[in-house]
Design a protein around this motif. Structure first.
Motif, mmCIF file in Angstrom:
data_model
loop_
_atom_site.group_PDB
_atom_site.id
_atom_site.type_symbol
_atom_site.label_atom_id
_atom_site.label_comp_id
_atom_site.label_asym_id
_atom_site.label_seq_id
_atom_site.Cartn_x
_atom_site.Cartn_y
_atom_site.Cartn_z
ATOM 1 N N HIS A 76 0.806 -1.216 0.000
ATOM 2 C CA HIS A 76 0.000 0.000 0.000
ATOM 3 C C HIS A 76 0.842 1.272 0.000
ATOM 4 O O HIS A 76 0.307 2.379 -0.164
ATOM 5 C CB HIS A 76 -0.914 0.020 1.233
ATOM 6 N N GLN B 99 2.763 4.245 -1.129
ATOM 7 C CA GLN B 99 2.994 5.057 -2.319
ATOM 8 C C GLN B 99 2.851 6.525 -1.931
ATOM 9 O O GLN B 99 2.316 6.844 -0.873
ATOM 10 C CB GLN B 99 2.028 4.691 -3.439
ATOM 11 N N GLY B 100 3.333 7.406 -2.778
ATOM 12 C CA GLY B 100 3.279 8.831 -2.450
ATOM 13 C C GLY B 100 4.508 9.261 -1.668
ATOM 14 O O GLY B 100 5.478 8.521 -1.524
ATOM 15 N N SER B 101 4.476 10.467 -1.139
ATOM 16 C CA SER B 101 5.641 11.041 -0.456
ATOM 17 C C SER B 101 5.675 10.654 1.021
ATOM 18 O O SER B 101 4.645 10.372 1.638
ATOM 19 C CB SER B 101 5.625 12.565 -0.574
ATOM 20 N N THR C 132 6.401 12.723 3.336
ATOM 21 C CA THR C 132 5.760 13.837 4.058
ATOM 22 C C THR C 132 4.259 13.592 4.196
ATOM 23 O O THR C 132 3.684 13.730 5.284
ATOM 24 C CB THR C 132 6.020 15.167 3.322
ATOM 25 N N ALA C 133 3.623 13.209 3.084
ATOM 26 C CA ALA C 133 2.176 12.950 3.108
ATOM 27 C C ALA C 133 1.859 11.742 3.991
ATOM 28 O O ALA C 133 0.847 11.732 4.707
ATOM 29 C CB ALA C 133 1.667 12.712 1.685
ATOM 30 N N TYR C 134 2.735 10.739 3.956
ATOM 31 C CA TYR C 134 2.529 9.535 4.775
ATOM 32 C C TYR C 134 2.585 9.879 6.256
ATOM 33 O O TYR C 134 1.747 9.416 7.047
ATOM 34 C CB TYR C 134 3.593 8.497 4.425
ATOM 35 N N SER D 138 -0.638 11.775 7.144
ATOM 36 C CA SER D 138 -1.851 10.941 7.178
ATOM 37 C C SER D 138 -1.864 9.998 8.385
ATOM 38 O O SER D 138 -2.927 9.553 8.818
ATOM 39 C CB SER D 138 -1.983 10.141 5.882
ATOM 40 N N LYS E 202 11.567 10.980 -3.173
ATOM 41 C CA LYS E 202 11.037 9.981 -4.101
ATOM 42 C C LYS E 202 9.670 9.469 -3.672
ATOM 43 O O LYS E 202 9.295 9.546 -2.501
ATOM 44 C CB LYS E 202 12.018 8.801 -4.219
ATOM 45 N N ASP E 203 8.960 8.893 -4.621
ATOM 46 C CA ASP E 203 7.695 8.207 -4.339
ATOM 47 C C ASP E 203 8.016 6.877 -3.661
ATOM 48 O O ASP E 203 8.899 6.137 -4.108
ATOM 49 C CB ASP E 203 6.954 7.962 -5.656
ATOM 50 N N LYS F 99 10.875 -0.104 2.027
ATOM 51 C CA LYS F 99 9.449 -0.008 2.375
ATOM 52 C C LYS F 99 9.201 -0.524 3.787
ATOM 53 O O LYS F 99 8.423 0.061 4.553
ATOM 54 C CB LYS F 99 8.607 -0.799 1.369
#
Length: 492
Positions: free
Chosen positions: A383, A385-387, A389-391, A394, A418-419, A428
């Motif tokens: 699951h 994905q994305g930055s 910072t956003a992770y 959230s 990176k993503d 990961k």
């Protein structure tokens, strides 16, 4: 017996500013049992793909063997296992396959079952058996342990010990020690090969690191002393030079020739000291290039108001009508580090999901302390994905702390841009662990946290758990990690 010769290998992914490999040269004997180690993201899987010719590169890779990569990609898992094997090894002899099955304790009847109905561990062993039917091939085995329980790892390690002619990527120390005779390591600035198993390589690396650190400290002191000495001597020569046009205390003129000779001699000494200083600086620059920085990790667990956090009494978990665990009975008290052990399919992950509050059907008695905060690390990283910072946002964790932990786990700052979808499997998993370490919880529940994680990071996590002693329930098949960490083992 032949060799694989790598000369001036240079490779970077399209659009990347940094090279994965730069002017790398070394030679491999195709008869070796080669363990392949290095921190996550250093390019182990990339190197295997270069051997397979899947990317363009500069330099040369020359060999007289073909390469075979594991794990195989199986597109149709609904086929019978025999048909799956026929697709990857079209001309195999059944008696040879059954011989390999017997070594890996695989029942012949799995050939006539749909491949999808085999457990992940069974699938791994079946495909390994097929892999070793390939003749005149050098085998590239990429992390076979991730779906194997502890018993399965021992069995596969013993199996590989009887084979030769392969590169094995693994981060399981006991697994590697049992079945390799050389180590190929990707370091920070080079690739090197040593004879011996992982423990031999690690001992040599620690010895070299300690030598370089001690030598670095000595040279730092030498540079400081020589720098101060050079300044003093240079200053003295200038002061002496100034007196050439003066007079002595008695009023007579000074001997300019003597003064000039003395000043020149002192200047020469100053230059000599400066040369020694430059030489020491050059020697110092050659050190520490491959010393791995593994800073201590920290965690701030919460203290619960009671000693007992969790109790299970005769708990059995069901999926539909199928019972997936036996009758499970154990408790978790504050400060315990509990390893949940058992074969693949014995229900370990299901027990963790029940404790973490997922909707799991069960019988028996399950008690959990009120307002208990739990931090969970899942097996699954798909699951992500994305930055980063956003992770962090959230998941309501401190971004600075989260990224500081990732830095300690060997993330470069360029990774932060990176993503996450482009991260390696180990990177990961580190994201999930860093998230958990950023959370303040009474209980940490980690489901196979070390899958894909490099050895140095495993050691960092061991030191963290031993020093800070959080309450933790974990499933892990790394024998050495479990022996070092667990205060209690619950066997399913």
């Amino acid at each position: 017996m032949s060799t694989i010769k790598v000369t001036n290998l240079t490779f970077a992914y399209d659009g990347s500013f940094d090279h994965i490999f730069e002017n790398v040269s070394f030679q491999i004997d195709t008869d070796w049992k080669l363990g392949f180690t290095g921190r996550n993201g250093r390019g182990k899987t990339t190197f295997l793909q270069l051997l397979l010719g899947r990317h363009e590169y500069s330099g040369t890779i020359s060999s007289q063997v073909t390469f075979e990569y594991f794990p195989y990609l199986i597109e149709n898992k609904q086929q019978n296992t025999a048909d799956v094997i026929s697709e990857v090894i079209p001309d195999y002899m059944e008696w040879e396959l059954l011989r390999e099955f017997s070594y890996l304790q695989i029942d012949e009847e799995v050939l006539y079952r749909p491949f999808a109905t085999l457990s992940n561990g069974e699938q791994t062993k079946v495909l390994l058996a097929a892999l070793f039917l390939k003749e005149n091939s050098f085998l590239l085995i990429d992390e076979p342990t991730n779906h194997l329980d502890m018993e399965g790892r021992k069995l596969v390690s013993d199996y590989l010990q009887t084979k030769h002619g392969f590169i094995l990527v693994s981060h399981d120390r006991a697994f590697l020690d049992n079945c390799v005779d050389h180590i190929l390591s990707i370091n920070k600035t080079n690739i090197e090969i040593q004879k011996g198993n992982f423990s031999t390589w690690w001992e040599n690396k620690q010895r070299q690191d300690h030598f370089e650190l001690a030598e670095n400290e000595r040279l730092k002191k030498d540079i400081k002393r020589l720098s101060e000495s050079a300044k003093r001597t240079s200053g003295w020569s200038h002061e002496v030079e100034k007196t050439k046009n003066g007079t002595t205390n008695s009023g007579s003129k000074v001997d300019k020739g003597y003064i000039g000779h003395k000043a020149a001699k002192m200047m020469k000494r100053s230059k000599s000291i400066e040369q020694r200083q430059h030489s020491a600086i050059e020697d110092k620059a050659k050190l520490l290039k491959n010393v791995e920085q593994s800073e201590a990790l920290k965690i701030s667990p919460l203290t619960y108001h009671k000693d007992r956090l969790i109790e299970l009494e005769d708990v059995a978990i069901f999926y539909g009508d199928k019972q997936v665990t036996g009758s499970v009975r154990f408790s978790i008290s504050q400060g315990e580090r509990i390893a949940l052990s058992g074969k693949n399919g014995s229900g370990k992950s299901s027990i963790l999901k029940l404790i973490c509050g997922e909707d799991v059907s069960y019988t028996g008695t399950f008690r959990q302390g009120s307002q208990l905060k739990i931090s969970y690390v899942s097996q699954d990283t798909s699951h992500l994905q994305g930055s980063l910072t956003a992770y962090a946002k959230s998941n309501d964790i401190d971004e600075s702390l989260f990224k500081a932990i990732l830095r300690k786990l060997d993330f470069s700052r360029t990774q932060f841009e990176k993503d996450m979808a482009s991260f390696s499997g180990g990177q990961k998993k580190k994201v999930l662990i860093a998230k958990s370490l950023s959370e303040r919880a009474h209980l940490y529940v980690w489901d196979e946290p070390l899958n894909f994680i490099d050895v140095l990071s495993r050691m960092q996590l061991e030191e963290l758990l031993l020093e800070h002693a959080p309450t933790i329930l974990f499933v892990e098949h790394d024998r050495e990690f479990c022996q070092n960490i667990a205060t209690k083992v619950v066997e399913l």
